[in-house]
Design a protein around this motif. Structure first.
Motif, PDB file in Angstrom:
ATOM      1  N   LYS A 125       0.821  -1.203   0.000  1.00 41.05           N
ATOM      2  CA  LYS A 125       0.000   0.000   0.000  1.00 41.05           C
ATOM      3  C   LYS A 125       0.862   1.262   0.000  1.00 41.05           C
ATOM      4  O   LYS A 125       1.944   1.295   0.588  1.00 41.05           O
ATOM      5  N   LEU A 126       0.343   2.287  -0.662  1.00 41.38           N
ATOM      6  CA  LEU A 126       0.882   3.639  -0.574  1.00 41.38           C
ATOM      7  C   LEU A 126      -0.298   4.540  -0.249  1.00 41.38           C
ATOM      8  O   LEU A 126      -1.227   4.664  -1.041  1.00 41.38           O
ATOM      9  N   THR A 152       8.986   7.616   4.509  1.00 41.93           N
ATOM     10  CA  THR A 152       7.531   7.680   4.648  1.00 41.93           C
ATOM     11  C   THR A 152       6.956   6.504   5.429  1.00 41.93           C
ATOM     12  O   THR A 152       5.743   6.448   5.651  1.00 41.93           O
ATOM     13  N   ASP A 153       7.796   5.566   5.860  1.00 46.88           N
ATOM     14  CA  ASP A 153       7.294   4.481   6.705  1.00 46.88           C
ATOM     15  C   ASP A 153       7.153   4.915   8.160  1.00 46.88           C
ATOM     16  O   ASP A 153       6.616   4.161   8.978  1.00 46.88           O
ATOM     17  N   TRP A 154       7.628   6.151   8.474  1.00 47.18           N
ATOM     18  CA  TRP A 154       7.422   6.660   9.836  1.00 47.18           C
ATOM     19  C   TRP A 154       7.133   8.160   9.891  1.00 47.18           C
ATOM     20  O   TRP A 154       6.567   8.651  10.875  1.00 47.18           O
ATOM     21  N   VAL A 172      11.013   2.924  -2.726  1.00 46.83           N
ATOM     22  CA  VAL A 172      12.359   2.352  -2.714  1.00 46.83           C
ATOM     23  C   VAL A 172      12.568   1.658  -1.370  1.00 46.83           C
ATOM     24  O   VAL A 172      11.754   1.787  -0.452  1.00 46.83           O
ATOM     25  N   ASN A 173      13.669   0.940  -1.265  1.00 45.76           N
ATOM     26  CA  ASN A 173      13.994   0.216  -0.037  1.00 45.76           C
ATOM     27  C   ASN A 173      15.428   0.538   0.357  1.00 45.76           C
ATOM     28  O   ASN A 173      16.377   0.043  -0.260  1.00 45.76           O
ATOM     29  N   LEU A 174      15.595   1.386   1.373  1.00 42.87           N
ATOM     30  CA  LEU A 174      16.933   1.805   1.787  1.00 42.87           C
ATOM     31  C   LEU A 174      17.735   0.653   2.379  1.00 42.87           C
ATOM     32  O   LEU A 174      18.947   0.556   2.164  1.00 42.87           O
ATOM     33  N   ALA A 175      17.074  -0.219   3.121  1.00 42.88           N
ATOM     34  CA  ALA A 175      17.798  -1.340   3.724  1.00 42.88           C
ATOM     35  C   ALA A 175      18.342  -2.275   2.653  1.00 42.88           C
ATOM     36  O   ALA A 175      19.452  -2.808   2.778  1.00 42.88           O
ATOM     37  N   ALA A 176      17.580  -2.460   1.579  1.00 44.79           N
ATOM     38  CA  ALA A 176      18.011  -3.378   0.522  1.00 44.79           C
ATOM     39  C   ALA A 176      19.286  -2.887  -0.151  1.00 44.79           C
ATOM     40  O   ALA A 176      20.183  -3.677  -0.454  1.00 44.79           O
ATOM     41  N   ILE A 177      19.391  -1.568  -0.395  1.00 46.41           N
ATOM     42  CA  ILE A 177      20.579  -1.051  -1.084  1.00 46.41           C
ATOM     43  C   ILE A 177      21.826  -1.241  -0.229  1.00 46.41           C
ATOM     44  O   ILE A 177      22.932  -1.441  -0.745  1.00 46.41           O
ATOM     45  N   GLU A 178      21.664  -1.213   1.100  1.00 48.53           N
ATOM     46  CA  GLU A 178      22.814  -1.417   1.980  1.00 48.53           C
ATOM     47  C   GLU A 178      23.256  -2.873   2.025  1.00 48.53           C
ATOM     48  O   GLU A 178      24.398  -3.172   2.386  1.00 48.53           O
ATOM     49  N   GLN A 179      22.360  -3.780   1.665  1.00 47.32           N
ATOM     50  CA  GLN A 179      22.682  -5.204   1.715  1.00 47.32           C
ATOM     51  C   GLN A 179      23.319  -5.711   0.423  1.00 47.32           C
ATOM     52  O   GLN A 179      23.848  -6.820   0.385  1.00 47.32           O
ATOM     53  N   ILE A 180      23.268  -4.900  -0.619  1.00 48.41           N
ATOM     54  CA  ILE A 180      23.840  -5.319  -1.897  1.00 48.41           C
ATOM     55  C   ILE A 180      25.363  -5.225  -1.837  1.00 48.41           C
ATOM     56  O   ILE A 180      25.920  -4.211  -1.400  1.00 48.41           O
ATOM     57  N   ILE A 205       0.381  13.905   3.516  1.00 52.64           N
ATOM     58  CA  ILE A 205       1.365  13.050   4.180  1.00 52.64           C
ATOM     59  C   ILE A 205       1.281  11.661   3.562  1.00 52.64           C
ATOM     60  O   ILE A 205       0.223  11.027   3.581  1.00 52.64           O
ATOM     61  N   PHE A 206       2.389  11.203   3.010  1.00 58.70           N
ATOM     62  CA  PHE A 206       2.433   9.871   2.409  1.00 58.70           C
ATOM     63  C   PHE A 206       2.884   8.854   3.455  1.00 58.70           C
ATOM     64  O   PHE A 206       3.741   9.136   4.295  1.00 58.70           O
ATOM     65  N   ARG A 207       2.296   7.677   3.369  1.00 60.89           N
ATOM     66  CA  ARG A 207       2.695   6.596   4.265  1.00 60.89           C
ATOM     67  C   ARG A 207       2.917   5.323   3.452  1.00 60.89           C
ATOM     68  O   ARG A 207       2.047   4.898   2.685  1.00 60.89           O
ATOM     69  N   THR A 208       4.103   4.758   3.609  1.00 61.78           N
ATOM     70  CA  THR A 208       4.434   3.477   2.990  1.00 61.78           C
ATOM     71  C   THR A 208       4.512   2.405   4.068  1.00 61.78           C
ATOM     72  O   THR A 208       4.569   2.705   5.264  1.00 61.78           O
ATOM     73  N   GLU A 209       4.544   1.166   3.647  1.00 61.63           N
ATOM     74  CA  GLU A 209       4.631   0.060   4.594  1.00 61.63           C
ATOM     75  C   GLU A 209       6.022   0.011   5.233  1.00 61.63           C
ATOM     76  O   GLU A 209       6.982   0.572   4.686  1.00 61.63           O
ATOM     77  N   PRO A 210       6.157  -0.624   6.393  1.00 57.68           N
ATOM     78  CA  PRO A 210       7.457  -0.681   7.072  1.00 57.68           C
ATOM     79  C   PRO A 210       8.566  -1.190   6.149  1.00 57.68           C
ATOM     80  O   PRO A 210       8.386  -2.174   5.428  1.00 57.68           O
ATOM     81  N   GLY A 211       9.690  -0.490   6.167  1.00 53.95           N
ATOM     82  CA  GLY A 211      10.829  -0.880   5.348  1.00 53.95           C
ATOM     83  C   GLY A 211      10.816  -0.318   3.942  1.00 53.95           C
ATOM     84  O   GLY A 211      11.742  -0.559   3.170  1.00 53.95           O
TER      85      GLY A 211
END
Length: 249
Positions: free
Chosen positions: A2-3, A127-129, A161-169, A96-102
């Motif tokens: 959801k967005l 936007t997840d918080w 986008v997923n910030l955690a994913a880019i750090e794991q690459i 205010i936009f809200r995205t799902e956690p992560g």
């Protein structure tokens, strides 16, 4: 996934799924720009936010906010402003936009849609918080050069986008021989491309008739067989915002 766009008691910014079409692409010979599938997909990847008013902006090159003049040509709310100075034009996004956690939200200018005299800036909002609205900003690149935005013209483009994913690459280099059949496939494609480009110079050749090679567009490998490793997209079916008057072109 959801967005959510939380409204704040007044009409939100008009939004639409990103259209594939661009005026400059339409004007290319035989509309050849649309043969570039990565360009088409990027254009459609997300949603555009549309100008609420028509206006013309001019900057005198100075650092202060009043060095920029915004003239409203067709009214609408909210008006863009000169808030930060240094030739930065600010659009207020009053929701205010809200995205799902992560998941976060990338905000940038309209994809592959350059504008003379001004450049879009980009940002990633958590936007997840976040409990805050944000602004979309452009920076003038030339003094005393009027820039015009029309009502309904896109001023921003958003996508998750997923910030955690880019750090794991973990980036790495490897010779192309290390992946099964990659060397063979690449060299077959390279030979095919070189031969095709040479044949383009020959009148009445098959390459002249074909005009361009369509393997990537059609999701085909050098052996002319469909790829089996991943799904292939030629367009995106991005969902519209409920009740929006803005239509995808």
């Amino acid at each position: 996934m959801k967005l959510i766009s939380y409204t704040l008691g007044f009409p939100p910014t008009e939004m639409r799924p990103g259209p594939a079409q661009r005026p400059w692409m339409d004007s290319t010979s035989d509309r050849f720009a649309y043969r570039c599938l990565p360009l088409n997909i990027a254009n459609q990847y997300g949603w555009e936010l549309l100008c609420p008013c028509s206006f013309e902006v001019t900057w005198d090159g100075g650092p202060s906010p009043d060095a920029m003049v915004v003239e409203i040509l067709e009214d609408g709310w909210p008006h863009p402003t000169s808030h930060f100075g240094h030739g930065v034009l600010t659009f207020h996004v009053n929701q205010i936009f809200r995205t799902e956690p992560g998941t976060q939200l990338m905000t940038t200018g309209p994809m592959n849609n350059p504008k003379d005299g001004i450049a879009a800036l980009s940002g990633i909002i958590e936007t997840d918080w976040s409990h805050y609205t944000f602004t979309m900003n452009w920076v003038m690149t030339r003094a005393f050069h009027p820039v015009r935005f029309q009502k309904g013209e896109p001023f921003a483009h958003i996508f998750p986008v997923n910030l955690a994913a880019i750090e794991q690459i973990k980036p790495e280099f490897q010779p192309y021989e290390t992946e099964d059949k990659l060397k063979e496939s690449y060299e077959a494609w390279q030979d095919s491309r070189n031969n095709f480009n040479q044949e383009l110079e020959i009148p009445d050749s098959q390459a002249r008739k074909d005009k361009w090679q369509k393997a990537y567009f059609q999701g085909l490998g050098p052996d002319a067989k469909p790829t089996q490793k991943a799904r292939h997209w030629t367009k995106l079916d991005v969902q519209p915002w409920p009740g929006s008057k803005a239509k995808k072109k």
